[in-house]
Design a protein around this motif. Structure first.
Motif: not given
Length: 108
Positions: A58-80
């Motif tokens: 899913c991570l390698s094929v689906n770009s929507q899945y990658r975006d959600v994973v980035r937002k979930t795990f990476c976006g919170r720390c950087r944004k705060k």
């Protein structure tokens, strides 16, 4: 992607279903019960491996899945960190407690 994951799921979980079906009909035989116990461990490892591979697919094929994973795990720390850093440099007070106004509407 769906076809690939379906095939992987059938390969991983199909044999354990067949083994359990055979054991249901021939449970009285000690050899079958012993073999089932050994196969269960191997086939459960295959199911766990399938779960890991499905996530990687899913991570390698689906770009929507990658975006959600980035937002979930990476976006919170950087944004705060960025919001607090910008507010401190401008001398703005930052609070995470909602403020209640006269109209009882909470403002973050």
């Amino acid at each position: 992607m769906v076809t690939l994951m379906t095939v992987c799921l059938m390969i991983a979980e199909g044999p354990i279903g067949i083994v359990h079906a055979i054991v249901t009909f021939y449970y009285d035989y000690a050899f079958i019960a012993d073999t089932r116990d050994r196969l269960d461990q191997i086939l459960m490892d295959l199911i766990v491996l399938n779960a890991i591979v499905s996530c990687i697919i899913c991570l390698s094929v689906n770009s929507q899945y990658r975006d959600v994973v980035r937002k979930t795990f990476c976006g919170r720390c950087r944004k705060k960190n960025n919001e607090i850093g910008i507010a401190r440099s401008r001398g703005i007070s930052v609070s995470s407690v909602p403020r209640v106004t006269a109209s009882n509407a909470a403002i973050a």
